[in-house]
Design an enzyme around this catalytic site. Structure first.
Site, mmCIF file in Angstrom:
data_model
loop_
_atom_site.group_PDB
_atom_site.id
_atom_site.type_symbol
_atom_site.label_atom_id
_atom_site.label_comp_id
_atom_site.label_asym_id
_atom_site.label_seq_id
_atom_site.Cartn_x
_atom_site.Cartn_y
_atom_site.Cartn_z
ATOM 1 N N TYR A 215 -5.348 -0.850 -0.222
ATOM 2 C CA TYR A 215 -4.626 -2.024 -0.708
ATOM 3 C C TYR A 215 -5.074 -3.277 0.066
ATOM 4 O O TYR A 215 -5.428 -4.303 -0.531
ATOM 5 C CB TYR A 215 -3.107 -1.818 -0.555
ATOM 6 C CG TYR A 215 -2.325 -3.087 -0.772
ATOM 7 C CD1 TYR A 215 -2.370 -3.755 -2.001
ATOM 8 C CD2 TYR A 215 -1.567 -3.649 0.256
ATOM 9 C CE1 TYR A 215 -1.676 -4.942 -2.190
ATOM 10 C CE2 TYR A 215 -0.872 -4.832 0.066
ATOM 11 C CZ TYR A 215 -0.925 -5.468 -1.156
ATOM 12 O OH TYR A 215 -0.250 -6.652 -1.338
ATOM 13 N N LYS B 136 -7.349 -6.856 -1.232
ATOM 14 C CA LYS B 136 -6.957 -8.258 -1.059
ATOM 15 C C LYS B 136 -8.014 -9.013 -0.229
ATOM 16 O O LYS B 136 -8.372 -10.144 -0.533
ATOM 17 C CB LYS B 136 -5.580 -8.339 -0.395
ATOM 18 C CG LYS B 136 -4.456 -7.792 -1.271
ATOM 19 C CD LYS B 136 -4.232 -8.702 -2.478
ATOM 20 C CE LYS B 136 -3.065 -8.273 -3.332
ATOM 21 N NZ LYS B 136 -2.763 -9.237 -4.405
ATOM 22 N N ALA C 43 -0.954 -7.372 -9.263
ATOM 23 C CA ALA C 43 -1.634 -6.361 -8.440
ATOM 24 C C ALA C 43 -0.696 -5.186 -8.256
ATOM 25 O O ALA C 43 0.511 -5.325 -8.458
ATOM 26 C CB ALA C 43 -1.977 -6.940 -7.065
ATOM 27 N N TYR D 199 8.591 -9.065 -8.813
ATOM 28 C CA TYR D 199 9.601 -9.607 -7.874
ATOM 29 C C TYR D 199 9.203 -10.990 -7.350
ATOM 30 O O TYR D 199 9.914 -11.979 -7.568
ATOM 31 C CB TYR D 199 9.769 -8.596 -6.732
ATOM 32 C CG TYR D 199 10.523 -9.091 -5.530
ATOM 33 C CD1 TYR D 199 11.735 -9.774 -5.653
ATOM 34 C CD2 TYR D 199 10.027 -8.860 -4.242
ATOM 35 C CE1 TYR D 199 12.431 -10.211 -4.525
ATOM 36 C CE2 TYR D 199 10.726 -9.285 -3.116
ATOM 37 C CZ TYR D 199 11.919 -9.963 -3.262
ATOM 38 O OH TYR D 199 12.595 -10.392 -2.158
ATOM 39 N N ASP E 6 -3.237 -6.813 -19.519
ATOM 40 C CA ASP E 6 -3.773 -6.448 -18.215
ATOM 41 C C ASP E 6 -4.834 -7.479 -17.813
ATOM 42 O O ASP E 6 -5.605 -7.921 -18.669
ATOM 43 C CB ASP E 6 -4.404 -5.047 -18.364
ATOM 44 C CG ASP E 6 -4.676 -4.389 -17.034
ATOM 45 O OD1 ASP E 6 -5.506 -4.924 -16.269
ATOM 46 O OD2 ASP E 6 -4.050 -3.354 -16.760
#
Ligand code: UDP
Length: 325
Positions: free
Chosen positions: A141, A145, A75, A11, A51
């Site tokens: 998650y 990051k 990710a 997206y 990947d």
């Protein structure tokens, strides 16, 4: 610049790809297509399907494209899922990023813009949140990051890697030919519109007892094209020291306000049901984007929630089946 966009079939990545091209960059996309869509990559853009953990494939793509910089978005990115599957998240996001960086060092590609997240802050003590706020991720998650932000700092100092990390708040909206198509969809705005289109059951409002004026969670929604523009600015301002920038609009809208706006924009009644809180959701997440405004001159072109939702609704009503691939 010749830029390789990892996650460019997703997206946000697909919009970043378009905006970079519009600004004159030569873009190639690297995406596993596990969650991305072939159809999200503009015609004529080279797509490398692999990947990021496949260092050899990344090296090949960097060489092929004579890449001078990487914008790294690839990710997996769901807070809730990451709590259930930390192993998958650390493997994909941390090992994938380390592999990408290995490939970049081996191919002498010394510039990277990294896609980070507001989830690095966890439950903030002060809102709006600025970049000096403590980072205490509440989910694997967010951890992944935050860890890569640290890796970039160290690689900048040791190997001269030039880098910038962008901490996204809630990306929303669409471009005319690129929008949201997650399967399954978990995000509030597309779920509301899927329900408006009769494609999904009524959305559950996750919690109505938060300490906010209407009891529902407040988030900082940023138009995905505004978010993408920040990447072009970041590419022009990379450094070995590395900068970290928040990206939000600084306003903040509650779930109830988003629902009201979705009803206005779609002209549909959109039924919802009130439900329990979703685990891990802070009450309020609103950014201060003062740093990127001051240092890079970034300003949102679409700060209003109605405009963001109008673009999302246009995309979803014209592409009810998403990318069809
Ligand atoms: N939300 C909701 N119902 C849903 C999905 C989301 O009430 O079906 C709420 C969620 O609790 C959060 C806001 O909408 O306060 C935005 O959630 P989303 O999943 O879109 O983004 P996130 O904030 O998790 O990145």
């Amino acid at each position: 610049m010749n830029v390789l966009v990892t996650g460019g079939a997703g997206y946000i990545g697909s919009v970043v790809t378009r905006v970079l091209m519009r600004e004159g960059h030569d873009v190639a996309v690297f995406d596993s297509l596990v969650t991305g869509h072939r159809g999200a990559v503009p015609r004529g853009v080279q797509l490398h399907v692999a990947d990021t953990r496949d260092t050899v494939a990344v090296r090949g793509a960097l060489r092929d494209h004579r890449a001078e910089a990487v914008v790294h978005l690839a990710a997996i990115s769901q807070v809730g899922t990451s709590v259930l599957d930390p192993r998958g998240y650390f493997d994909n996001n941390v090992r994938g990023s380390l592999s990408l960086l290995d490939a970049m060092l081996a191919e002498n590609v010394g510039r990277i813009v990294f896609s980070s997240t507001a989830a690095v802050y966890g439950e903030p003590e002060v809102c709006p949140i600025d970049e000096a706020a403590p980072t205490q991720p509440k989910s694997p998650y967010g951890d992944t990051k935050r860890m890569i932000e640290t890796v970039l700092q160290r690689y900048g100092a040791a190997y001269g890697l030039e880098h910038t990390s962008l901490r996204y708040f809630n990306a929303a909206g669409a471009m005319p030919d690129a929008g949201e198509d997650h399967r399954p969809e978990t995000h509030l705005i597309p779920k509301l519109f899927q329900s408006a289109l009769g494609q999904a059951p009524p959305v559950t409002v996750f919690g109505t007892d938060y300490p906010t004026p209407d009891g529902t969670c407040i988030r900082d929604y940023i138009h995905v094209e505004d978010l993408a523009r920040a990447h072009t600015l970041a590419l022009g301002a990379l450094s070995r020291e590395g900068r970290v920038y928040n990206l939000g609009c600084g306003g903040g809208f509650s779930v109830q306000q988003v629902l009201d706006a979705a009803r206005r924009v779609s002209g549909c009644p959109i039924a919802v049901q009130l439900g329990a809180r979703r685990e891990g959701d802070p009450a309020i997440l609103v950014a201060s984007s003062a740093r990127i405004a001051a240092e890079l001159g970034w300003r949102p072109a679409y700060p209003g929630i109605d405009e963001i939702l109008t673009h999302a609704w246009d995309w979803m009503s014209k592409h009810p089946n998403g990318y069809d691939d």
